[in-house]
Design a protein around this motif. Structure first.
Motif, PDB file in Angstrom:
ATOM      1  N   ARG A   2      54.416 131.100  10.342  1.00 49.78           N
ATOM      2  CA  ARG A   2      53.959 129.778   9.764  1.00 49.78           C
ATOM      3  C   ARG A   2      54.964 128.636   9.556  1.00 49.78           C
ATOM      4  NH1 ARG A   2      49.833 132.675   6.127  1.00 49.78           N
ATOM      5  NH2 ARG A   2      47.949 132.545   7.557  1.00 49.78           N
ATOM      6  N   GLU A   3      54.580 127.448   9.814  1.00 48.91           N
ATOM      7  CA  GLU A   3      55.749 126.327   9.862  1.00 48.91           C
ATOM      8  C   GLU A   3      56.235 126.120   8.426  1.00 48.91           C
ATOM      9  OE1 GLU A   3      55.778 121.732  10.883  1.00 48.91           O
ATOM     10  OE2 GLU A   3      54.051 122.787  11.895  1.00 48.91           O
ATOM     11  N   TYR A   4      55.436 126.136   7.435  1.00 46.93           N
ATOM     12  CA  TYR A   4      55.913 125.962   6.044  1.00 46.93           C
ATOM     13  C   TYR A   4      56.893 127.050   5.525  1.00 46.93           C
ATOM     14  CZ  TYR A   4      52.743 129.533   3.662  1.00 46.93           C
ATOM     15  OH  TYR A   4      52.342 130.783   3.375  1.00 46.93           O
ATOM     16  N   ILE A   5      56.657 128.327   6.045  1.00 46.79           N
ATOM     17  CA  ILE A   5      57.532 129.296   6.045  1.00 46.79           C
ATOM     18  C   ILE A   5      58.972 129.162   6.662  1.00 46.79           C
ATOM     19  CG2 ILE A   5      58.155 131.861   6.024  1.00 46.79           C
ATOM     20  CD1 ILE A   5      55.143 132.415   5.875  1.00 46.79           C
ATOM     21  N   GLU A   6      58.711 128.693   7.822  1.00 51.41           N
ATOM     22  CA  GLU A   6      60.299 128.244   8.446  1.00 51.41           C
ATOM     23  C   GLU A   6      60.779 127.131   7.881  1.00 51.41           C
ATOM     24  OE1 GLU A   6      59.182 127.585  12.595  1.00 51.41           O
ATOM     25  OE2 GLU A   6      58.663 129.609  12.952  1.00 51.41           O
ATOM     26  N   LYS A   7      60.011 126.213   7.212  1.00 51.15           N
ATOM     27  CA  LYS A   7      60.656 124.980   6.685  1.00 51.15           C
ATOM     28  C   LYS A   7      61.350 125.625   5.459  1.00 51.15           C
ATOM     29  CE  LYS A   7      58.000 121.390   8.531  1.00 51.15           C
ATOM     30  NZ  LYS A   7      57.054 120.334   8.109  1.00 51.15           N
ATOM     31  N   ARG A   8      60.669 126.397   4.511  1.00 50.77           N
ATOM     32  CA  ARG A   8      61.002 126.785   3.451  1.00 50.77           C
ATOM     33  C   ARG A   8      62.461 127.565   3.476  1.00 50.77           C
ATOM     34  NH1 ARG A   8      57.175 130.942   0.989  1.00 50.77           N
ATOM     35  NH2 ARG A   8      58.216 132.341   2.454  1.00 50.77           N
ATOM     36  N   ALA A   9      62.280 128.490   4.630  1.00 51.76           N
ATOM     37  CA  ALA A   9      63.684 129.319   4.904  1.00 51.76           C
ATOM     38  C   ALA A   9      64.851 128.435   5.051  1.00 51.76           C
ATOM     39  CB  ALA A   9      63.266 130.268   6.093  1.00 51.76           C
ATOM     40  N   ILE A  10      64.733 127.462   5.964  1.00 52.79           N
ATOM     41  CA  ILE A  10      65.769 126.485   6.209  1.00 52.79           C
ATOM     42  C   ILE A  10      66.130 125.666   5.184  1.00 52.79           C
ATOM     43  CG2 ILE A  10      66.008 124.334   7.627  1.00 52.79           C
ATOM     44  CD1 ILE A  10      64.302 125.672   9.901  1.00 52.79           C
ATOM     45  N   ILE A  11      65.205 125.230   4.585  1.00 54.95           N
ATOM     46  CA  ILE A  11      65.693 124.513   3.033  1.00 54.95           C
ATOM     47  C   ILE A  11      66.497 124.996   1.928  1.00 54.95           C
ATOM     48  CG2 ILE A  11      64.777 123.211   0.747  1.00 54.95           C
ATOM     49  CD1 ILE A  11      62.498 122.264   2.912  1.00 54.95           C
ATOM     50  N   MET A  12      65.995 126.516   1.866  1.00 61.34           N
ATOM     51  CA  MET A  12      66.710 127.496   0.887  1.00 61.34           C
ATOM     52  C   MET A  12      68.077 127.961   1.517  1.00 61.34           C
ATOM     53  SD  MET A  12      63.702 129.903  -0.850  1.00 61.34           S
ATOM     54  CE  MET A  12      62.915 130.476   0.605  1.00 61.34           C
ATOM     55  N   GLY A  13      67.976 127.997   2.591  1.00 62.43           N
ATOM     56  CA  GLY A  13      69.402 128.256   3.466  1.00 62.43           C
ATOM     57  C   GLY A  13      70.372 127.155   3.191  1.00 62.43           C
ATOM     58  N   GLN A  14      69.755 126.068   3.338  1.00 60.39           N
ATOM     59  CA  GLN A  14      70.641 124.932   3.255  1.00 60.39           C
ATOM     60  C   GLN A  14      71.009 124.785   1.619  1.00 60.39           C
ATOM     61  OE1 GLN A  14      71.696 123.145   6.108  1.00 60.39           O
ATOM     62  NE2 GLN A  14      73.116 122.518   4.681  1.00 60.39           N
ATOM     63  N   TYR A  15      70.281 124.804   0.911  1.00 56.66           N
ATOM     64  CA  TYR A  15      70.396 124.867  -0.727  1.00 56.66           C
ATOM     65  C   TYR A  15      71.511 125.982  -1.105  1.00 56.66           C
ATOM     66  CZ  TYR A  15      69.972 125.165  -5.762  1.00 56.66           C
ATOM     67  OH  TYR A  15      70.079 125.150  -6.771  1.00 56.66           O
ATOM     68  N   ILE A  16      71.541 127.247  -0.423  1.00 54.89           N
ATOM     69  CA  ILE A  16      72.476 128.044  -0.792  1.00 54.89           C
ATOM     70  C   ILE A  16      74.017 127.936  -0.145  1.00 54.89           C
ATOM     71  CG2 ILE A  16      73.284 130.665  -0.101  1.00 54.89           C
ATOM     72  CD1 ILE A  16      70.385 131.295  -0.296  1.00 54.89           C
ATOM     73  N   LEU A  17      73.761 127.303   0.923  1.00 48.31           N
ATOM     74  CA  LEU A  17      75.058 126.843   1.674  1.00 48.31           C
ATOM     75  C   LEU A  17      75.781 125.549   0.851  1.00 48.31           C
ATOM     76  CD1 LEU A  17      76.790 127.494   4.184  1.00 48.31           C
ATOM     77  CD2 LEU A  17      75.599 125.596   5.377  1.00 48.31           C
ATOM     78  N   ASP A  18      74.964 124.664   0.405  1.00 46.93           N
ATOM     79  CA  ASP A  18      75.424 123.446  -0.056  1.00 46.93           C
ATOM     80  C   ASP A  18      76.034 123.971  -1.559  1.00 46.93           C
ATOM     81  OD1 ASP A  18      74.604 121.835   2.046  1.00 46.93           O
ATOM     82  OD2 ASP A  18      73.107 121.170   0.803  1.00 46.93           O
ATOM     83  N   LYS A  19      75.282 124.463  -2.231  1.00 52.04           N
ATOM     84  CA  LYS A  19      75.553 124.929  -3.787  1.00 52.04           C
ATOM     85  C   LYS A  19      76.322 126.083  -4.166  1.00 52.04           C
ATOM     86  CE  LYS A  19      72.730 121.686  -5.476  1.00 52.04           C
ATOM     87  NZ  LYS A  19      73.225 120.294  -5.959  1.00 52.04           N
ATOM     88  N   GLY A  20      76.500 126.959  -3.120  1.00 53.61           N
ATOM     89  CA  GLY A  20      77.111 128.265  -3.161  1.00 53.61           C
ATOM     90  C   GLY A  20      76.253 129.248  -4.116  1.00 53.61           C
TER      91      GLY A  20
END
Length: 88
Positions: A2-20
């Motif tokens: 599902r598209e929302y799951i893909e978006k959520r995974a990308i957003i969370m990945g970016q959050y982890i990357l940005d904030k450590g």
């Protein structure tokens, strides 16, 4: 997937990357379970964006290697605060 799951995974990945951020911090920030965060950024993200997934994996591996230090500090603070309550 599902598209929302893909978006959520990308957003969370970016959050982890940005904030450590740790998986626990990410789960708390997004209001979802640690299991969901872990599955999204370790499994689903590799299918969606392998480059981001590898960068996130490096952060998570670093967090995992430092986990025992954070646990030790939490225990130390716990006993320091207990001593302060008993003294006063």
């Amino acid at each position: 997937m599902r598209e929302y799951i893909e978006k959520r995974a990308i957003i969370m990945g970016q959050y982890i990357l940005d904030k450590g951020a740790t998986v626990r911090e990410t789960a708390k920030n997004f209001g979802i379970s640690k299991s969901t965060v872990h599955k999204d950024v370790t499994e689903r993200l590799f299918e969606i964006n392998p480059v981001l997934a590898k960068e996130v994996k490096n952060i998570l591996d670093k967090n995992k290697s430092e986990r025992h230090i954070r646990g030790g500090m939490a225990t130390k603070l716990k006993y320091i605060s207990k001593d302060e309550k008993n003294v006063g």
